[in-house]
Design a protein around this motif. Sequence first.
Motif, mmCIF file in Angstrom:
data_model
loop_
_atom_site.group_PDB
_atom_site.id
_atom_site.type_symbol
_atom_site.label_atom_id
_atom_site.label_comp_id
_atom_site.label_asym_id
_atom_site.label_seq_id
_atom_site.Cartn_x
_atom_site.Cartn_y
_atom_site.Cartn_z
ATOM 1 N N PRO A 24 -0.831 -5.711 -0.093
ATOM 2 C CA PRO A 24 -0.582 -5.377 -0.603
ATOM 3 C C PRO A 24 1.160 -5.722 -1.367
ATOM 4 C CG PRO A 24 -1.525 -3.632 0.209
ATOM 5 C CD PRO A 24 -1.738 -4.758 1.682
ATOM 6 N N ALA A 25 1.512 -5.990 0.333
ATOM 7 C CA ALA A 25 3.522 -5.775 0.085
ATOM 8 C C ALA A 25 3.972 -7.192 -0.599
ATOM 9 C CB ALA A 25 3.277 -5.923 1.539
ATOM 10 N N LEU A 26 2.854 -8.185 -0.483
ATOM 11 C CA LEU A 26 3.490 -9.012 -1.259
ATOM 12 C C LEU A 26 3.324 -9.062 -2.294
ATOM 13 C CD1 LEU A 26 2.927 -11.949 0.875
ATOM 14 C CD2 LEU A 26 4.346 -10.652 0.650
ATOM 15 N N VAL A 27 1.601 -8.675 -2.838
ATOM 16 C CA VAL A 27 0.910 -8.262 -4.213
ATOM 17 C C VAL A 27 1.348 -7.371 -4.931
ATOM 18 C CG1 VAL A 27 -0.867 -8.229 -5.527
ATOM 19 C CG2 VAL A 27 -0.926 -9.853 -3.715
ATOM 20 N N SER A 28 1.483 -6.386 -4.793
ATOM 21 C CA SER A 28 2.432 -5.371 -5.553
ATOM 22 C C SER A 28 3.664 -4.864 -4.500
ATOM 23 C CB SER A 28 1.976 -4.185 -5.448
ATOM 24 O OG SER A 28 1.463 -3.817 -4.445
ATOM 25 N N GLY A 29 4.309 -5.517 -4.296
ATOM 26 C CA GLY A 29 5.735 -5.375 -2.941
ATOM 27 C C GLY A 29 5.509 -3.525 -2.842
ATOM 28 N N SER A 30 4.127 -2.879 -2.938
ATOM 29 C CA SER A 30 4.792 -1.644 -1.249
ATOM 30 C C SER A 30 4.819 -1.145 -0.413
ATOM 31 C CB SER A 30 3.014 -1.822 -1.120
ATOM 32 O OG SER A 30 2.368 -0.381 -0.182
ATOM 33 N N LEU A 31 5.357 -0.867 -0.516
ATOM 34 C CA LEU A 31 7.016 -0.451 0.690
ATOM 35 C C LEU A 31 5.695 0.221 1.574
ATOM 36 C CD1 LEU A 31 9.226 0.422 1.302
ATOM 37 C CD2 LEU A 31 9.002 2.757 0.763
ATOM 38 N N GLY A 32 5.079 0.916 1.869
ATOM 39 C CA GLY A 32 3.408 1.261 2.622
ATOM 40 C C GLY A 32 2.981 0.272 2.978
ATOM 41 N N GLY A 33 2.811 -0.796 2.517
ATOM 42 C CA GLY A 33 2.139 -1.916 3.280
ATOM 43 C C GLY A 33 3.953 -3.301 3.907
ATOM 44 N N TRP A 34 4.230 -2.935 3.612
ATOM 45 C CA TRP A 34 5.634 -3.736 3.965
ATOM 46 C C TRP A 34 6.260 -2.849 5.695
ATOM 47 C CZ3 TRP A 34 6.541 -7.993 3.963
ATOM 48 C CH2 TRP A 34 6.565 -8.609 2.817
ATOM 49 N N ALA A 35 5.535 -1.200 5.558
ATOM 50 C CA ALA A 35 6.106 -0.915 6.616
ATOM 51 C C ALA A 35 4.864 -0.714 7.520
ATOM 52 C CB ALA A 35 5.983 1.134 6.269
ATOM 53 N N LEU A 36 4.047 -0.506 7.053
ATOM 54 C CA LEU A 36 2.246 -0.985 8.349
ATOM 55 C C LEU A 36 2.230 -2.527 9.208
ATOM 56 C CD1 LEU A 36 -0.025 -0.312 8.985
ATOM 57 C CD2 LEU A 36 -1.300 -1.264 6.861
ATOM 58 N N ALA A 37 2.968 -3.661 7.851
ATOM 59 C CA ALA A 37 3.538 -4.870 8.262
ATOM 60 C C ALA A 37 4.285 -4.918 9.560
ATOM 61 C CB ALA A 37 3.252 -6.124 7.906
#
Length: 69
Positions: A24-37
């Motif tokens: 999700p971080a790379l596809v949609s720029g999700s802040l939650g995805g970046w935080a999780l990763a």
Amino acid sequence: MIAVLFRLALLTVGLAAVELGLGPALVSGSLGGWALALLVGVPLLVAGSAGFIGPLLGGGVRKGDSNDG
């Protein structure tokens, strides 16, 4: 044996968190995805890796031995 299984569990959970977060971080720029990763996955990977690398670099230390060359 328990220590090895614990380190493998840290690595497994860390890799899973990075994999789940990066999509999700790379596809949609999700802040939650970046935080999780970055905030969950990477520290777990570092902790699990250090558990294996530390003893390899430190060598076997017996009681009374010196760490000096």
